[in-house]
Structures are given as C-alpha cells and as structure tokens.
Write an enzyme that holds these catalytic residues in place. Sequence first.
Site, mmCIF file in Angstrom:
data_model
loop_
_atom_site.group_PDB
_atom_site.id
_atom_site.type_symbol
_atom_site.label_atom_id
_atom_site.label_comp_id
_atom_site.label_asym_id
_atom_site.label_seq_id
_atom_site.Cartn_x
_atom_site.Cartn_y
_atom_site.Cartn_z
ATOM 1 N N LYS A 603 0.975 -1.268 -0.077
ATOM 2 C CA LYS A 603 -0.061 0.244 0.006
ATOM 3 C C LYS A 603 0.761 1.207 0.032
ATOM 4 O O LYS A 603 0.185 2.281 0.008
ATOM 5 C CB LYS A 603 -0.932 -0.092 1.188
ATOM 6 C CG LYS A 603 -2.067 -1.070 1.023
ATOM 7 C CD LYS A 603 -3.247 -0.904 2.282
ATOM 8 C CE LYS A 603 -2.509 -1.824 3.320
ATOM 9 N NZ LYS A 603 -2.535 -3.514 3.241
ATOM 10 N N GLY A 688 -3.920 -15.628 14.368
ATOM 11 C CA GLY A 688 -3.297 -14.689 13.301
ATOM 12 C C GLY A 688 -4.035 -13.737 12.592
ATOM 13 O O GLY A 688 -3.754 -13.695 11.335
ATOM 14 N N ASP A 702 -4.076 1.573 8.705
ATOM 15 C CA ASP A 702 -4.309 0.696 7.702
ATOM 16 C C ASP A 702 -5.581 1.037 6.740
ATOM 17 O O ASP A 702 -5.486 0.792 5.524
ATOM 18 C CB ASP A 702 -4.247 -0.766 8.051
ATOM 19 C CG ASP A 702 -3.753 -1.770 6.973
ATOM 20 O OD1 ASP A 702 -2.943 -1.687 6.182
ATOM 21 O OD2 ASP A 702 -4.673 -2.793 6.666
ATOM 22 N N LYS A 706 -6.106 2.196 2.867
ATOM 23 C CA LYS A 706 -6.928 1.706 1.760
ATOM 24 C C LYS A 706 -7.836 2.825 1.220
ATOM 25 O O LYS A 706 -8.262 2.832 0.026
ATOM 26 C CB LYS A 706 -7.605 0.488 2.329
ATOM 27 C CG LYS A 706 -6.664 -0.635 2.684
ATOM 28 C CD LYS A 706 -7.324 -1.901 3.246
ATOM 29 C CE LYS A 706 -6.381 -2.606 3.599
ATOM 30 N NZ LYS A 706 -7.153 -3.939 4.399
#
Length: 844
Positions: A603, A688, A702, A706
């Site tokens: 990104k 995870g 994050d 986006k």
Amino acid sequence: MQVLESNAGHPRAEARLGGSDADRGDWIAHKFGGSSLADASCVRRVGRLLEQLSGQRQVIVVSAMGGVTDALLALTHSAAGRDPGWPAAFSQLRDRHLRACNELLAEAAEESNAWLVLQFAQLEAMLQAIAVLGVAGREALEHIQGLGECYSAQLLCAHLRSGEQSVDCLDAREVLVVGDGDLGVTVDWEQTGSRLAEWRLQHDAPRVVVTGFIARDAAGRPTILGRNGSDFSGAIFAALFEAGELHIWTDVDGILSADPRLVPEAVPLPSLSYHEAFELAYFGARVIHPQTLTPVLARNVPVLIRNTFNPDFPGTRITADSRPSAAPVKALTLCAQMAMLNVEGAAMIGVPGTAQRVFDALRRADISVVMITQGSSEQSICCIVREAESARAQSALQAAFEPELQRGQIQAVTLATGLSVLAAVGDGMAGTPGVAARLFGALAHARVNVRAIAQGGSERNISVAIESRDAERALRAAHASFWLSPQTISIGVIGSGKVAAALLGQLTDAIPRLRRDSRLDLRIRGLCNSRAMVLDALGANAGDAVGRLRESTLACDLEQFAAHVHTDHLPHAIIIDCSASDEVASHYATWLGNGIHVVTPNKQAGAGPLHRYQEIREASDHSGARFRYEATVGAGLPVIQTLRDLIDTGDVLQSIEGVFSGTLAWLFNRFDGSRPFSELVREALDLGYTEPDPRDDLSGTDVARKLVILAREAGLPVSIGEVEVESLVPEALAGATSAQFMQRLAEADAAMNARLERARRNGQVLRYVARLDSQGAASVGLAEVGPEHAFANLRLTDNIVQFTTRRYSGNPLVVQGPGAGPDVTAAGVFADLLRVSAALGARL
Ligand code: ADP
Ligand code: ASP
Ligand code: MG
C-alpha cells in the site's frame, strides 16, 4: 560466351539425365548440410538414411563437413596475412578429415586416405604461395573455399561404396557452369546439361554423390554459389536429374517459425508455399539459400526440409501452394548488420526521377537494396542496405546528388548503422486486415522503436527496420503476438513473507496450464527481499525459491534486480512487489518509466506521498507500462477494478463506504458484550488475524491507507493526513511496547463497553467503517449501524465496500467477501498479473 538463361530457367529437354522417359521422376534429390556431415558417425548416419530410402535413384548433393568452409576461408586469410598460426590451423583441418576417413572406412580407408593426403598437400602448397604473395585473389579464395565439398563428397562416396553399392561421385566443377547475373549467380543450363549428359554416359550408377556449393565459370575457373550455396546446388541437380522431389537435410525439424537460436519456442512449419519460403530465405532464414527454389519452382518440384537427426519427422514441405494456416503470419526472420541511408530534401518533392537516381547510383556501385521506403510527402527516400556496403553506398549517393547537395536542395545523405530488419511472412497476410497493427502493437509493447517500414505489394511480407540492440526482444514479442509461440513474460518477485510464498505456490501450479491453454509463458527470473536476492530462472520450482533466497548470499540490490528481470531478450517484464516496504515503492516510477510493469499488494505507493503517487502514474502513462494494485484493498476482491469500471463507463461517484479491515470486522462481529474487547483482541492475535502488533490494526491507519487508495483511484487527490482517523488504541498505550500493550489493553475495556451499550440502546451494533464522499472528505472510525445494514451482517473476516454512484444511487453496488489472508491476497496479485498479460496479448 553463351547467353545464360535467367535463374528461373530450367534444363532443356535434351539435358535430361534421368534416362528414358519411363524413368522420369524416379530420381530423388537429397542435399545434406554441413551439420549432417560433421564427422564419421554423421556420415554413417547419412549412409543408413539413404539406404533406408530404397526404391529410388538418388542424386546426393553434399556440403562440406560442418565448419570446414569457414576454416578454409580463415586459413586463406591468415596465410595471406602471414599469420604464423596458419600452418597449425591447416594441420588441424587435415587431421580432422584424415581422422573421419579412418574412423569411417577402417581397413578400406587406404585409397581415400592417400587421396586426402594428396589434396591437402596441394592445398598446403597453395597456402604457401599465398603467404609468399601476401595476398589471396578472388580466384584463389573461391577455389580454396570450395575444397571442403570435394573432401566430404569423397568420404560419403567411399563410405557408400564400402557397402558394395554402385555409386558415382561427381565433382560439380566438371559440369555446372555458372555466370554472374544482376540477381546473383545464373546457371548456364544448356552447357551444364550437355556436360552432365556426357558425364552420365560414363557414369550410370543409380546413386550419384555431387559436391555442393562449387561450380565453374564460363572461363572454366572454379567458383562458388555463395555461402550456404549447396542448397542451391541441390535444387540445380534436382532440376537436371528431373527429380520428383528435393529433400534438404539439416539439423532442425524443418523451417521453423523463427530462428530457433533466437526464439527457442519456434515451431516447425508443416508446409510453405514457394513464395513464403522465398521471402523467408531472402530475409535471412538461414535454413535455406534464397536461390534454392528458382530451379525447382518452374517445374513444380516439391522441396522438403528435413532433419537428419530426426528422419521420421515429416519436416516442412514447400510446394506451389501450401496449406493455409490459421495465423496470417507463418514465420518471422531477422537480418542483422543493416544500415539505413536517408536522402532528404525539399528538392525531391514532386520531382520525377529522384528515386530512379537513387537506385541507379546504388546499382552502379553494385549495392543491393534490402528495403525501400518513401513517405508520401516525398521529402525523403530511405533505403536499407547491408552495413558492410553502407559507407560505399553513402559515397555513391553523395556523388550522385553532388549538385543538389551543394545548392542545399538536398540537405544530406545520412547514414545510420547498427540496424536489423525484422520481417513477418505469410501468404495469409494478403487481404487480412490488422496484421500490421498486431505487429506494431507487439513492438510498441516491447518498447521497440521502428525506424522504417515496408510492405510489399504482394502483402506477403511486412518488414521493419529496428535497432539491432532491440532485435531479439522485438522478434520474440512479434513471434508471440502472432501466437506462433507463447507470450513470454519475465517476472521478478520482491518479498519473502506469506503473500510472496503463497503467490509463488499459486504460480508454480498455474504455469504449465497457462502455457498450454493460454499460450502464456510466465518466467520467474528473480526473487529478493530486503536482505538478499536470487537472480536465476526459478522456473517451475518457484515454490522452492523461498528456500533458495534464504540461502542466498547475494546482497539485494534493487537496481540490479530490476535490470536482470528486464532482460533484453524477453519482450516483457513485470516486478511483483509483495513487500510492505516504502523503499521498494520509491523505485516504482523508475521501473515503470523504463517499461517494467509493476503489480503489488503493497500500500505504500498508493497511500504514500501524493507527489510520488503522481510520479508513478505519470511514468506509467508515459511508457505504457502498467501499475496494478488490486490486492491493496480487500485482497482478492475486485474492489479497485469495480471502481475503475464505474468511472471508465462514465458513472459519477457519490460515496464509498465500507469495512476494509478483516481484523476489525472479525472483532466487531464478535463484540457483543459477552466477552471483554481485550480478550477478543488476544484471541484474534492467537488466531493470526491481527498484525504481530495488534495496534497496527486498531490504530485504523491501515484502513485509512486503503481509503486513500480508493480516493485517488476515483481521481480525488487525498493524502493520508487528510483522513480523519479514530484510533482504537488508547492514547496512554500508544507509546508502550507491544507486550505492555497486550498486558494493559484491558484498561480500555470499560470505555469500549460503554460505546457498545450506547449503540445497543439505539438498537444498533458497532462497526469500524471507512467513508469517503464525492468531495474527498474521508474518515475512518467506529460507527453505529442498524441490524438491517449490510455492515451488520458480515461473516468472520469479510470485507465489504459499497459504491454509491449516480447509477447505483438507491441501492449501492456492493463488493463483499473474505478480504484478508495470504492466499486471497496472492490471488488478487495473480489476477493483476494475468490482466497485464492479457493486455500484452496473451489469450486469456
Ligand atoms: P546446414 O548445415 O544443414 O546447411 P545451416 O546451418 O545452413 O544448416 O541451416 C540450419 C540452421 O538454420 C538451423 O540449425 C537453425 O539454427 C538456422 N535457422 C535460422 N532460421 C531458421 C528457421 N526459420 N527455421 C529453421 N532453422 C533456422
Ligand atoms: N559449405 C558452404 C558454406 O558453408 C555451402 C553450404 O554449406 O551450403 O557456405
Ligand atoms: Mg545451409
């Protein structure tokens, strides 16, 4: 001197040698190239092959043993240059022949041995004389060059005789009389025919071995038919013997769709027309000599190109009309060492006869013109000639236009060297629109600049002059674009994390299928991470590549890596950046500017500094290389592609809303008050689902990235600083270590519970939502949504994106599904890779 017939001529009836009329056509002519006769075992193979073709009378034309003509030429030149090394080279050549003779003939070798010893003694004497004179005249050069054919014919003949067969051996210089014509060597059919008829009176064996390449001139001096000339000899003797077929035996499975040394994927062509074969030979397909076909053309004798080392393969059949093929272009050739002459000036406009003066000057200087082009403005005439003749050609033109040059009516006669001519050939091109477009499209995609273009009126050939340094890449690109071979793409992968590993695994599985079904040849040629790199063809073992990278001691150098991936011999290059590195993203603009496509789930570029993003876009627009990053939002979900399609089809975006984080989606799907939020974070970490430090998810950065990527895709110049971000990381824990953070996260549970309670009182649930409006106002943070809302009904780690547009206003367009995890992210990257491939011409 007799009047010589043109090349297209053929022997007169009285020169027929096949015997009585009843025998006509039962001769078959065979020509064996140097590669088929390289040593004793090769000669033995040829003997067996001829024997198996029983029931035919055979005229067998041979080349010198492979490399011998070159060696003889080099010897003559070094003797003339008094190079002290020539006697050693001479001994080597003699020993090679004596060795082959002894191996081949064993006890029966004596006679041939003695003959060879004598021949080589004569050659040595000639070379000594040349060394004394310090110069080798044309006659000497031609005589010596042709000796290799005498030696090989003797060996094959003796070998066939040792099998107790009735064989005659003909030195072509005894019968074949040729002259020098405007279009090259011409055969004096009449003299040749009668000489051969006379010879046949004494030699009537059903097998005749003939020396290729050599002949005599009208004055009776030995001469040659030009390099590769024994193909021509084969055709001449096929015509003289009225053979039913001419088989040219070589070391490949026929005429291939391109030179196999340049395009290893080239495929053998089952059939060709004489015209196609002629164009190919003329434009450099070394497999046959350009004049080969002229003697057989008039008599319609089929020519077969076959492989001595694979005699069961049918090879290529050349006849008057060949089977039409599905593709308009059958084959491509490349002629190197060309040069371009340009005569330019206003004085040429509308003046008749200028072109004629150009060609007249070149003709008088004995320069053959390979290609001609003139723009319709008549401002310039451009011709392509062989580089070796180009300086002479330039002088000839300068002399011819001296007055105009002096008066300034012609500006200059310019010369550019270092060019190659690429030609696409096929009868099917005539009347098929789009062939040129496909060729030029392929060259453009491969970043090849075209210097000049010519298409003959027959439309059987399109030729382009290009820089020699681009030639191999151009040839491969064109070859693939006509689907003669798979579209080949050189790939470099950056990163050694989970996504890279998943992608390599997926590629490994898919590569054979893509090659077979989609004619797409993906070559993974490099892998690197921040530490090391592997520069190698990783081929089908892409899955092992990660292991090889781990062991590699070659320090990573991204420039070197890109240069390796962007190799000259493959038409297209793609770098796949599976890292999360900002440093790597800072190379994209350069790579794209150089024509390397970039595909990434990273990104950094899409959400990083706006000026860098714009540079990347500009570089891509400028070079045509593609930048694709679908997997940066929603992993494998088609989010960016959907947005692009909306915009490209003229829709107007009103807003984008969504849940862009699989981690946060999972957390708030679960957060119903029955368990504290901190406990859910710990579980997500254990499963995870979070980054190693869950704050990277909880901070909302994050998600904001986006959103920036989508905003920019929609044409809004948004930067990350402009996004209003609600972080779920309590301020007090922002500076803690990650262990401390996990320990103390429970401190925030009370506040989180209060938020949940408030939402519940309104009959709503909490979701971490990203929002963008049409003006570019962007925010990410917790929002309350009603139970009916699409965001309230997500499963597990699903992502969801809603596009509200003019067309989709009442009911937004929704893309939803699993939006995180290495496998789906890699699948998104792979899909981008395939889209780029399709744009480059792969059949997907
Ligand atoms: P020979 O010794 O049999 O006369 P040549 O070396 O003259 O063989 O010609 C055969 C070679 O031509 C092949 O080995 C191949 O490398 C080369 N070649 C170049 N272009 C083509 C093509 N289009 N098809 C087949 N072979 C080609
Ligand atoms: N031996 C000659 C050459 O090398 C002729 C031939 O091989 O066709 O050019
Ligand atoms: Mg040849």
